[in-house]
Design a protein around this motif. Structure first.
Motif, PDB file in Angstrom:
ATOM      1  N   SER A 140      57.818  24.248   5.316  1.00  0.00           N
ATOM      2  CA  SER A 140      56.439  24.137   4.832  1.00  0.00           C
ATOM      3  C   SER A 140      55.861  22.741   5.053  1.00  0.00           C
ATOM      4  O   SER A 140      54.686  22.601   5.423  1.00  0.00           O
ATOM      5  N   PHE A 141      56.638  21.693   4.821  1.00  0.00           N
ATOM      6  CA  PHE A 141      56.133  20.342   5.060  1.00  0.00           C
ATOM      7  C   PHE A 141      55.750  20.154   6.533  1.00  0.00           C
ATOM      8  O   PHE A 141      54.765  19.493   6.850  1.00  0.00           O
ATOM      9  N   HIS A 142      56.516  20.748   7.414  1.00  0.00           N
ATOM     10  CA  HIS A 142      56.196  20.657   8.842  1.00  0.00           C
ATOM     11  C   HIS A 142      54.975  21.506   9.190  1.00  0.00           C
ATOM     12  O   HIS A 142      54.056  21.054   9.876  1.00  0.00           O
ATOM     13  N   HIS A 143      54.976  22.742   8.690  1.00  0.00           N
ATOM     14  CA  HIS A 143      53.924  23.683   9.065  1.00  0.00           C
ATOM     15  C   HIS A 143      52.558  23.252   8.544  1.00  0.00           C
ATOM     16  O   HIS A 143      51.563  23.305   9.277  1.00  0.00           O
ATOM     17  N   TYR A 144      52.498  22.836   7.299  1.00  0.00           N
ATOM     18  CA  TYR A 144      51.203  22.552   6.682  1.00  0.00           C
ATOM     19  C   TYR A 144      50.742  21.101   6.837  1.00  0.00           C
ATOM     20  O   TYR A 144      49.536  20.836   6.825  1.00  0.00           O
ATOM     21  N   TYR A 145      51.683  20.174   7.013  1.00  0.00           N
ATOM     22  CA  TYR A 145      51.289  18.760   7.074  1.00  0.00           C
ATOM     23  C   TYR A 145      51.843  18.023   8.289  1.00  0.00           C
ATOM     24  O   TYR A 145      51.679  16.809   8.387  1.00  0.00           O
ATOM     25  N   GLY A 146      52.484  18.763   9.194  1.00  0.00           N
ATOM     26  CA  GLY A 146      52.902  18.169  10.465  1.00  0.00           C
ATOM     27  C   GLY A 146      53.996  17.131  10.355  1.00  0.00           C
ATOM     28  O   GLY A 146      54.152  16.303  11.268  1.00  0.00           O
ATOM     29  N   LEU A 147      54.770  17.139   9.288  1.00  0.00           N
ATOM     30  CA  LEU A 147      55.842  16.164   9.154  1.00  0.00           C
ATOM     31  C   LEU A 147      56.955  16.455  10.155  1.00  0.00           C
ATOM     32  O   LEU A 147      57.287  17.613  10.422  1.00  0.00           O
ATOM     33  N   THR A 148      57.530  15.410  10.707  1.00  0.00           N
ATOM     34  CA  THR A 148      58.671  15.569  11.603  1.00  0.00           C
ATOM     35  C   THR A 148      59.880  16.030  10.788  1.00  0.00           C
ATOM     36  O   THR A 148      59.881  15.937   9.544  1.00  0.00           O
ATOM     37  N   PRO A 149      60.925  16.504  11.455  1.00  0.00           N
ATOM     38  CA  PRO A 149      62.124  16.902  10.697  1.00  0.00           C
ATOM     39  C   PRO A 149      62.655  15.783   9.801  1.00  0.00           C
ATOM     40  O   PRO A 149      63.057  16.038   8.662  1.00  0.00           O
ATOM     41  N   GLU A 150      62.635  14.555  10.299  1.00  0.00           N
ATOM     42  CA  GLU A 150      63.119  13.424   9.496  1.00  0.00           C
ATOM     43  C   GLU A 150      62.189  13.173   8.315  1.00  0.00           C
ATOM     44  O   GLU A 150      62.639  12.934   7.182  1.00  0.00           O
ATOM     45  N   GLN A 151      60.883  13.216   8.564  1.00  0.00           N
ATOM     46  CA  GLN A 151      59.919  13.022   7.476  1.00  0.00           C
ATOM     47  C   GLN A 151      60.016  14.140   6.447  1.00  0.00           C
ATOM     48  O   GLN A 151      59.894  13.899   5.241  1.00  0.00           O
ATOM     49  N   ALA A 152      60.242  15.362   6.926  1.00  0.00           N
ATOM     50  CA  ALA A 152      60.354  16.495   6.001  1.00  0.00           C
ATOM     51  C   ALA A 152      61.546  16.317   5.071  1.00  0.00           C
ATOM     52  O   ALA A 152      61.462  16.631   3.874  1.00  0.00           O
ATOM     53  N   GLN A 153      62.653  15.805   5.593  1.00  0.00           N
ATOM     54  CA  GLN A 153      63.815  15.575   4.745  1.00  0.00           C
ATOM     55  C   GLN A 153      63.537  14.488   3.714  1.00  0.00           C
ATOM     56  O   GLN A 153      63.970  14.575   2.558  1.00  0.00           O
ATOM     57  N   GLN A 154      62.778  13.453   4.118  1.00  0.00           N
ATOM     58  CA  GLN A 154      62.404  12.415   3.158  1.00  0.00           C
ATOM     59  C   GLN A 154      61.454  12.990   2.105  1.00  0.00           C
ATOM     60  O   GLN A 154      61.548  12.659   0.915  1.00  0.00           O
ATOM     61  N   ALA A 155      60.541  13.872   2.541  1.00  0.00           N
ATOM     62  CA  ALA A 155      59.611  14.508   1.603  1.00  0.00           C
ATOM     63  C   ALA A 155      60.369  15.354   0.585  1.00  0.00           C
ATOM     64  O   ALA A 155      60.011  15.381  -0.599  1.00  0.00           O
ATOM     65  N   ILE A 156      61.421  16.017   1.026  1.00  0.00           N
ATOM     66  CA  ILE A 156      62.233  16.815   0.113  1.00  0.00           C
ATOM     67  C   ILE A 156      62.908  15.914  -0.920  1.00  0.00           C
ATOM     68  O   ILE A 156      62.992  16.259  -2.110  1.00  0.00           O
ATOM     69  N   ALA A 157      63.368  14.752  -0.483  1.00  0.00           N
ATOM     70  CA  ALA A 157      63.983  13.811  -1.421  1.00  0.00           C
ATOM     71  C   ALA A 157      62.965  13.351  -2.460  1.00  0.00           C
ATOM     72  O   ALA A 157      63.281  13.264  -3.660  1.00  0.00           O
ATOM     73  N   TYR A 158      61.736  13.071  -2.022  1.00  0.00           N
ATOM     74  CA  TYR A 158      60.683  12.691  -2.964  1.00  0.00           C
ATOM     75  C   TYR A 158      60.371  13.853  -3.909  1.00  0.00           C
ATOM     76  O   TYR A 158      60.187  13.663  -5.118  1.00  0.00           O
ATOM     77  N   TYR A 159      60.279  15.054  -3.343  1.00  0.00           N
ATOM     78  CA  TYR A 159      60.013  16.268  -4.136  1.00  0.00           C
ATOM     79  C   TYR A 159      61.021  16.371  -5.278  1.00  0.00           C
ATOM     80  O   TYR A 159      60.660  16.647  -6.427  1.00  0.00           O
ATOM     81  N   ARG A 160      62.280  16.138  -4.970  1.00  0.00           N
ATOM     82  CA  ARG A 160      63.340  16.300  -5.968  1.00  0.00           C
ATOM     83  C   ARG A 160      63.281  15.225  -7.038  1.00  0.00           C
ATOM     84  O   ARG A 160      63.774  15.443  -8.152  1.00  0.00           O
ATOM     85  N   GLU A 161      62.707  14.058  -6.725  1.00  0.00           N
ATOM     86  CA  GLU A 161      62.547  13.017  -7.747  1.00  0.00           C
ATOM     87  C   GLU A 161      61.739  13.555  -8.928  1.00  0.00           C
ATOM     88  O   GLU A 161      62.060  13.286 -10.087  1.00  0.00           O
ATOM     89  N   TYR A 162      60.696  14.304  -8.613  1.00  0.00           N
ATOM     90  CA  TYR A 162      59.851  14.879  -9.667  1.00  0.00           C
ATOM     91  C   TYR A 162      60.457  16.173 -10.198  1.00  0.00           C
ATOM     92  O   TYR A 162      60.529  16.399 -11.409  1.00  0.00           O
TER      93      TYR A 162
END
Length: 226
Positions: free
Chosen positions: A54-76
């Motif tokens: 979803s991070f890639h599809h909706y916001y164009g994040l690269t695979p590496e960025q998507a993994q970082q986004a998941i880490a941020y997601y889990r913080e909350y």
């Protein structure tokens, strides 16, 4: 009335309504990338599919960025979003009836197993399930087909020969088909009727009460209003 002995349930949008927690967690993660999404409704499509997808599809994040986004997601999510959630009315009664009828109940979710277990324990639902299977925190086993395959492989052979998958997104139906399972698509969650119908599920149900009827466990109207 169906006579399946093993029932695999999706979690988000099928057993519980996770909308506030998931959308706020995604909003938090995107903000760390300086992406401001003030309207949480825009983030509802994140409910169900694997987050990286979803991070890639909706916001164009690269695979590496998507993994970082998941880490941020889990913080909350790990401390707050996890509990911004609600069990659909009628689900506890249905699960209790199914267990009383000696059905084998499993959870098969793309959510990390550790989070799924905490959510189900928090809402006093974990004891209904013989097995709770999700993805791994390291990003493996996130495809619904892989989750279902792992769950089935954990059962004695006769058990999964009479199993069915129940979920609210196309990923649940596709995952079931890829494992040779029939499926029940529920439209009270987050997949649209069109999304689910396009995948040709074995059954299409619009409420918890009608799901109970299909499974042979009709409930009182006041306990299954969804």
């Amino acid at each position: 009335m169906l006579t399946y002995d093993t029932l695999l349930f999706d979690l988000d949008g099928t057993l519980t309504d996770p909308k506030p927690g998931i959308t706020k967690s995604v909003q938090y993660a995107l903000a760390r990338f300086d992406i401001d999404v003030p309207d949480l409704e825009v983030l509802v499509p994140f409910i169900g599919p694997p987050l990286a997808e979803s991070f890639h599809h909706y916001y164009g994040l690269t695979p590496e960025q998507a993994q970082q986004a998941i880490a941020y997601y889990r913080e909350y999510f790990a401390d707050t979003g996890l509990y911004e959630n609600a069990v659909y009315p009628g689900i506890p009664a249905l699960l209790a009836d199914l267990r009383a009828s000696h059905k084998r109940l499993l959870v098969a979710t793309s959510k990390p197993t550790v989070f799924a277990e905490r959510i189900l324990a928090h809402f006093d639902l974990a004891h209904y399930f013989e097995l709770i299977v999700g993805s791994e925190l390291d990003g493996t086993r996130i495809a619904k087909a892989d989750v279902i395959a792992y769950a089935l492989a954990s059962l004695p052979a006769p058990a999964y020969q009479n199993a069915i998958m129940i979920g609210d997104r196309k990923h649940d139906i596709i995952g079931a088909q890829q494992n040779g399972l029939p499926s029940i698509a529920v439209t009270y969650g987050y997949g649209s009727y069109e999304e689910l119908q396009d995948q040709q599920p074995t059954h299409l149900i619009d409420s918890v009460s009608n799901l109970a009827i299909l499974l042979g466990h009709e409930m009182k109207a006041e306990s299954a209003s969804v």
